[in-house]
Design a protein around this motif. Structure first.
Motif, mmCIF file in Angstrom:
data_model
loop_
_atom_site.group_PDB
_atom_site.id
_atom_site.type_symbol
_atom_site.label_atom_id
_atom_site.label_comp_id
_atom_site.label_asym_id
_atom_site.label_seq_id
_atom_site.Cartn_x
_atom_site.Cartn_y
_atom_site.Cartn_z
ATOM 1 N N ALA A 75 0.834 -1.208 0.000
ATOM 2 C CA ALA A 75 0.000 0.000 0.000
ATOM 3 C C ALA A 75 0.868 1.257 0.000
ATOM 4 O O ALA A 75 0.595 2.215 -0.736
ATOM 5 C CB ALA A 75 -0.935 0.000 1.208
ATOM 6 N N PHE A 76 1.926 1.250 0.791
ATOM 7 C CA PHE A 76 2.833 2.399 0.848
ATOM 8 C C PHE A 76 3.516 2.618 -0.501
ATOM 9 O O PHE A 76 3.554 3.736 -1.017
ATOM 10 C CB PHE A 76 3.891 2.201 1.946
ATOM 11 C CG PHE A 76 4.943 3.257 1.968
ATOM 12 C CD1 PHE A 76 4.664 4.514 2.463
ATOM 13 C CD2 PHE A 76 6.212 2.991 1.470
ATOM 14 C CE1 PHE A 76 5.635 5.505 2.477
ATOM 15 C CE2 PHE A 76 7.192 3.962 1.477
ATOM 16 C CZ PHE A 76 6.906 5.234 1.978
ATOM 17 N N LEU A 77 4.060 1.551 -1.096
ATOM 18 C CA LEU A 77 4.763 1.669 -2.372
ATOM 19 C C LEU A 77 3.820 2.056 -3.509
ATOM 20 O O LEU A 77 4.221 2.721 -4.457
ATOM 21 C CB LEU A 77 5.481 0.357 -2.706
ATOM 22 C CG LEU A 77 6.676 0.010 -1.815
ATOM 23 C CD1 LEU A 77 7.164 -1.404 -2.104
ATOM 24 C CD2 LEU A 77 7.795 1.020 -1.995
ATOM 25 N N SER A 78 2.558 1.654 -3.417
ATOM 26 C CA SER A 78 1.572 1.982 -4.443
ATOM 27 C C SER A 78 1.046 3.404 -4.305
ATOM 28 O O SER A 78 0.434 3.930 -5.236
ATOM 29 C CB SER A 78 0.398 1.005 -4.379
ATOM 30 O OG SER A 78 0.837 -0.310 -4.609
ATOM 31 N N ALA A 89 11.185 2.245 -6.812
ATOM 32 C CA ALA A 89 9.873 1.879 -6.275
ATOM 33 C C ALA A 89 9.266 0.704 -7.043
ATOM 34 O O ALA A 89 8.651 -0.182 -6.453
ATOM 35 C CB ALA A 89 8.933 3.072 -6.312
ATOM 36 N N GLY A 90 9.445 0.686 -8.358
ATOM 37 C CA GLY A 90 8.885 -0.398 -9.170
ATOM 38 C C GLY A 90 9.484 -1.745 -8.809
ATOM 39 O O GLY A 90 8.778 -2.744 -8.700
ATOM 40 N N GLU A 95 8.957 -6.905 -5.820
ATOM 41 C CA GLU A 95 9.419 -7.823 -4.775
ATOM 42 C C GLU A 95 8.341 -7.987 -3.698
ATOM 43 O O GLU A 95 8.071 -9.099 -3.237
ATOM 44 C CB GLU A 95 10.727 -7.316 -4.162
ATOM 45 C CG GLU A 95 11.194 -8.058 -2.925
ATOM 46 C CD GLU A 95 11.644 -9.508 -3.150
ATOM 47 O OE1 GLU A 95 12.119 -10.129 -2.188
ATOM 48 O OE2 GLU A 95 11.488 -10.038 -4.271
ATOM 49 N N ALA A 96 7.709 -6.883 -3.311
ATOM 50 C CA ALA A 96 6.661 -6.949 -2.284
ATOM 51 C C ALA A 96 5.494 -7.808 -2.757
ATOM 52 O O ALA A 96 4.961 -8.619 -1.999
ATOM 53 C CB ALA A 96 6.184 -5.545 -1.921
#
Length: 194
Positions: A75-78, A89-90, A95-96
């Protein structure tokens, strides 16, 4: 003729003694069955309590925490928030998502330690035929159902387990835990992983 020598009296005594023996035997059997049932229920509850406290809850808590952490990281990275310089970030989001998908494929029955006491009990009752006993019938049915669920998931679009034939092990979970920890450290987070 003496009343003590009456054939009717002997018959009544025999019937009374016979009925008393039958009633006594019936109560003895009923008490025995109730005792067995109470003993089984007591042992079942104690076994459940022990299994839950020593195996089920710790494993479930660990997997649940990992799933919650990785969901938060996704959620944070998105969200598009800024990341430390030099962090892609991608790549981190990929990886997440891979970790999240792998955690979603983890089944309790695959990572729980074997119930050695149940296996020993089965071997005692099955004798020589127990050489191949590795799981209880109930656990085998659950694994069969999970295999069917896995097959259905692989048929679905975008499944993380597409092409996956191998079931997760506890070593796989530890590897996912390490990957999650590295991902969190890359983001400057400190996760209290179990």
């Amino acid at each position: 003729m003496d009343t003590d020598d009456s054939p009717w009296e002997d018959n009544a005594t025999n019937v009374r003694d016979s009925e008393w023996s039958k009633i006594s035997s019936d109560f003895l059997n009923a008490g025995y069955r109730e005792g067995i049932t109470a003993g089984k229920e007591s042992a079942l509850q104690a076994g459940f309590d022990e299994g839950f406290a020593e195996t089920g809850a710790p494993i479930g808590r660990s997997i649940g925490l990992m799933r919650g952490y990785i969901s938060s990281i996704i959620a944070f990275l998105s969200s598009g928030r800024s990341l430390p310089s030099g962090v892609d970030a991608g790549q981190l989001l990929g990886e997440a998502r891979a970790i999240s998908g792998a955690l979603g494929d983890v089944r309790f029955s695959d990572i729980a330690p074997p119930d050695l006491e149940a296996e020993m009990h089965a071997r005692e009752h099955l004798g020589e035929d127990a050489a191949d006993v590795v799981t209880s019938e109930e656990l085998q049915e659950k694994k069969d159902m999970e295999s069917l669920e896995d097959l259905m998931n692989r048929m679905g679009a975008g499944s993380s387990s597409r092409g996956q034939e191998k079931r997760a092990t506890m070593d796989d979970v530890k590897s996912l835990q390490t990957r999650l920890s590295v991902l969190a450290q890359t983001l400057g987070l400190s996760l209290p992983l179990p």
